[in-house]
Design an enzyme around this catalytic site. Sequence first.
Site, short mmCIF file in Angstrom:
data_model
loop_
_atom_site.label_atom_id
_atom_site.label_comp_id
_atom_site.label_asym_id
_atom_site.label_seq_id
_atom_site.Cartn_x
_atom_site.Cartn_y
_atom_site.Cartn_z
NE ARG A 1 -6.41 -13.18 6.16
CZ ARG A 1 -6.21 -14.41 6.62
NH1 ARG A 1 -5.97 -14.60 7.89
NH2 ARG A 1 -6.26 -15.44 5.79
CB SER B 1 -7.60 -10.50 2.52
OG SER B 1 -7.80 -11.06 1.27
CG HIS C 1 -9.11 -11.71 -3.76
ND1 HIS C 1 -9.52 -12.97 -3.44
CD2 HIS C 1 -8.07 -11.43 -2.96
CE1 HIS C 1 -8.76 -13.44 -2.46
NE2 HIS C 1 -7.87 -12.52 -2.14
CB CYS D 1 15.91 -25.10 -6.52
SG CYS D 1 16.70 -26.07 -5.26
CB ILE E 1 -0.95 -0.01 1.22
CG1 ILE E 1 -1.85 -1.26 1.17
CG2 ILE E 1 -1.79 1.25 1.30
CD1 ILE E 1 -2.75 -1.39 -0.04
C1 LIG Z 1 -1.93 -14.98 4.89
C2 LIG Z 1 -2.44 -13.82 4.09
C3 LIG Z 1 -2.91 -14.01 2.80
C4 LIG Z 1 -3.39 -12.94 2.06
N1 LIG Z 1 -3.77 -13.15 0.77
C5 LIG Z 1 -4.16 -12.11 0.01
C6 LIG Z 1 -4.47 -12.31 -1.34
O1 LIG Z 1 -4.34 -13.40 -1.89
N2 LIG Z 1 -4.93 -11.25 -2.04
C7 LIG Z 1 -5.08 -10.01 -1.48
O2 LIG Z 1 -5.55 -9.11 -2.16
N3 LIG Z 1 -4.73 -9.79 -0.21
C8 LIG Z 1 -4.27 -10.79 0.55
N4 LIG Z 1 -3.89 -10.58 1.84
C9 LIG Z 1 -3.94 -9.22 2.38
C10 LIG Z 1 -2.71 -8.39 1.94
O3 LIG Z 1 -1.54 -9.09 2.21
C11 LIG Z 1 -2.70 -7.06 2.69
O4 LIG Z 1 -3.94 -6.46 2.55
C12 LIG Z 1 -1.64 -6.11 2.19
O5 LIG Z 1 -0.40 -6.71 2.07
C13 LIG Z 1 -1.56 -4.92 3.13
O6 LIG Z 1 -0.51 -4.10 2.75
P1 LIG Z 1 -0.02 -2.93 3.70
O7 LIG Z 1 1.02 -2.19 2.94
O8 LIG Z 1 -1.17 -2.18 4.24
O9 LIG Z 1 0.58 -3.67 4.98
P2 LIG Z 1 2.05 -4.27 5.24
O10 LIG Z 1 2.54 -5.04 4.10
O11 LIG Z 1 1.99 -4.95 6.54
O12 LIG Z 1 2.95 -2.97 5.32
C14 LIG Z 1 2.92 -2.09 6.42
C15 LIG Z 1 4.35 -1.69 6.67
O13 LIG Z 1 4.39 -0.65 7.64
C16 LIG Z 1 5.57 -0.81 8.41
N5 LIG Z 1 5.38 -0.08 9.66
C17 LIG Z 1 4.46 -0.31 10.61
N6 LIG Z 1 4.59 0.57 11.60
C18 LIG Z 1 5.61 1.39 11.27
C19 LIG Z 1 6.22 2.50 11.90
N7 LIG Z 1 5.81 2.95 13.08
N8 LIG Z 1 7.26 3.10 11.28
C20 LIG Z 1 7.71 2.65 10.08
N9 LIG Z 1 7.16 1.59 9.44
C21 LIG Z 1 6.12 0.98 10.02
C22 LIG Z 1 5.66 -2.31 8.59
O14 LIG Z 1 6.97 -2.72 8.89
C23 LIG Z 1 5.17 -2.84 7.25
O15 LIG Z 1 6.24 -3.12 6.38
C24 LIG Z 1 -3.42 -11.64 2.62
C25 LIG Z 1 -2.93 -11.44 3.92
C26 LIG Z 1 -2.43 -12.50 4.65
C27 LIG Z 1 -1.88 -12.27 6.02
#
Ligand SMILES: Cc1cc2nc3c(=O)[nH]c(=O)nc-3n(C[C@H](O)[C@H](O)[C@H](O)COP(=O)(O)OP(=O)(O)OC[C@H]3O[C@@H](n4cnc5c(N)ncnc54)[C@H](O)[C@@H]3O)c2cc1C
Length: 606
Positions: free
Chosen positions: A432, A459, A153, A529, A116
């Site tokens: 999640r 998700s 999805h 691999c 994101i």
């Molecule tokens: C097992 C699993 C399967 C999934 N499968 C799917 C799928 O097939 N399709 C789909 O659409 N979605 C899927 N999802 C959901 C998807 O992975 C998430 O919605 C998405 O990755 C969220 O992205 P994000 O950037 O918000 O969060 P994150 O990837 O968690 O990124 C947030 C980042 O913020 C950083 N952070 C937090 N606090 C701080 C701080 N104070 N200072 C600096 N950095 C900070 C963290 O280190 C992290 O890297 C799945 C989730 C899981 C757990």
Amino acid sequence: MAVVKQGKVDMKTNRISQRIQKTQNYLEKKYPRSKIQLSWDGRSVHAEGDSPTVSERHEIGVFIVKKWHSIRGYKGLVNDMTVGSKTEPSMKLPDVQDSLLDNKAFDVVIIGGGVIGCAIARELSRYKLNIAVLEKECDVAMQASGRNDGMIHPGFADNPSTIKGRLNSRGNRLYHRLDKELGFETKWPGSYFLFKSRLLRLAVPYMNWRAKRNNVDGTVGYHSARCIVKAEPHLGIQQHGGYWMPSAGVASPFRVTVAFAENAQANGVHFYFETAVTGMDMVRLPSGREPKLPGSVRISAVHTNRGTIRTGLVINAAGVWSDKVAGFAGDRFFSIHPRKGMDMILDKKVGVFLKTIVGMPDLLSSSKKHSKGGGLIPCIEGNALVGPTAREVYDREDYSTDVCDMPQLEHQIKMNFCLNLQDVIAYYSGIRAADWEEDFIVEGSEKVSNLVHAAAIQSPGFASAPAIAQDIVKICIQRIQSFSGCPVLEKNFFRPVRRALPELSKMEDDERNELIAGDPSYGKIVCRCEQISEGEIRDAVRSCIRLGMKKVTVDAVKRRCRAGAGRCHGGFCRPRVMEIISRETGVPMTEITQKGGLSLVLGGTV
Ligand SMILES: Cc1cc2nc3c(=O)[nH]c(=O)nc-3n(C[C@H](O)[C@H](O)[C@H](O)COP(=O)(O)OP(=O)(O)OC[C@H]3O[C@@H](n4cnc5c(N)ncnc54)[C@H](O)[C@@H]3O)c2cc1C
């Protein structure tokens, strides 16, 4: 007039207090051991107490939301209940402490380098703005974005009235353009939602309605059991037909995140790793200063372990910590309840037995768990993936895999009679970032004029990322313009295209030979691999350095070129990969880690 207004406010406050008391009385009776205390802050319900188990705490949260969701003025639940008298495990912080960022100023600071944060950074880099991404881990995609199923999805599963339902199909559609622009691979195998019972056929008209309301692409609809077996001949379960959605796709979640980040960086965004936001300074706005902007306060500075930064706008894309980050600015109107998902990856040799994405969710239990129920996914790399599971947990960063999730995975693998537990090459888990409303938060803060939330992105956050980024950028531009009074201009030289690193295993012979003739290091296979050459590993290390990573880890290389992602998990190639990292970065092999922090690979020299 003022008296009448005050009277109305008092009545509303009274009604809310009574409702809080009623909810509390009910919960005290039902869960006497949890010592629940509820309060109201004008827009959110706050819950305190101590539950004996995670599942009791979860039940309480779900009950409160059910009772309050439709109340006017209610925005969210802040559930600060502890579990088993233990305080919640806190955020893991980087070891680094320096003043690298002291006195630096940016127009926009993005907190979080997941898919994101990186998608937003790339979309925002179209504008003439000075942007920084702060990520507490040593690379992008280290949390949920590197630990998911990579499924794009179709956008069917979520209720049309939710933000998830609105954004998913748009995100899905945008991937068709982004894969070409950013040079990552996508595949569109389509997905089957298999029917457990004949009765589910009655739901097909509703499913058609929902697919239409959610703008799901392609010719969706009911397929008979026989038709499904033709498309997916190795199904090992009894099914009664199913619902077909051709627009479901797959991509590599870390490669997509890296692609967003690299393109953002090529367009001028600064990435700072091992940089955790630990607090914020707020200033009160002079009255009448910003008539067009909501909020009476503003973030003036962001504190990190590497110094204090001044910034015009902050974007909260902090995943499982997004509620705590909102709290730094005094805007915590929601809270995250971490939900773990575990997956297993099967050997590539059995990947051929799976053509489409299949799942047979138990509708009742998966809607209770707010999970899509998991299933079988043909990964972009050719492996089959089984999962994910869904289980409420307390620790937001505990990525251990648990034996208690195995029955769910065993149940899922049985959907295909050619897949076997002996073929599992790896297990992993992700967390999640679910909030209690079970929806994304994609909005400008109501309280803080220069804060924008891309929070609680569970998700289908990976599938929706491109659409979330577009919406967040619109909000940011509006806020910056209202505050500065000047238009935010687009760059003349925005480069939308990123050239992917060469991948020899995907090349035709002629192309591969030409590359090797130009640079023989592409002819030396290091990871047997996955058939990855020395040249590809070197390119991956250099791409990490370009992104601003000070410590290139073994896993960072794996995320970019798959060296070590095969059956032997780097048993053979890890020392060679480390040699190449050491040669390119100048860091001695004894200081190279597997995944940052204390995960040193070597104990010393002999
Ligand atoms: C097992 C699993 C399967 C999934 N499968 C799917 C799928 O097939 N399709 C789909 O659409 N979605 C899927 N999802 C959901 C998807 O992975 C998430 O919605 C998405 O990755 C969220 O992205 P994000 O950037 O918000 O969060 P994150 O990837 O968690 O990124 C947030 C980042 O913020 C950083 N952070 C937090 N606090 C701080 C701080 N104070 N200072 C600096 N950095 C900070 C963290 O280190 C992290 O890297 C799945 C989730 C899981 C757990």
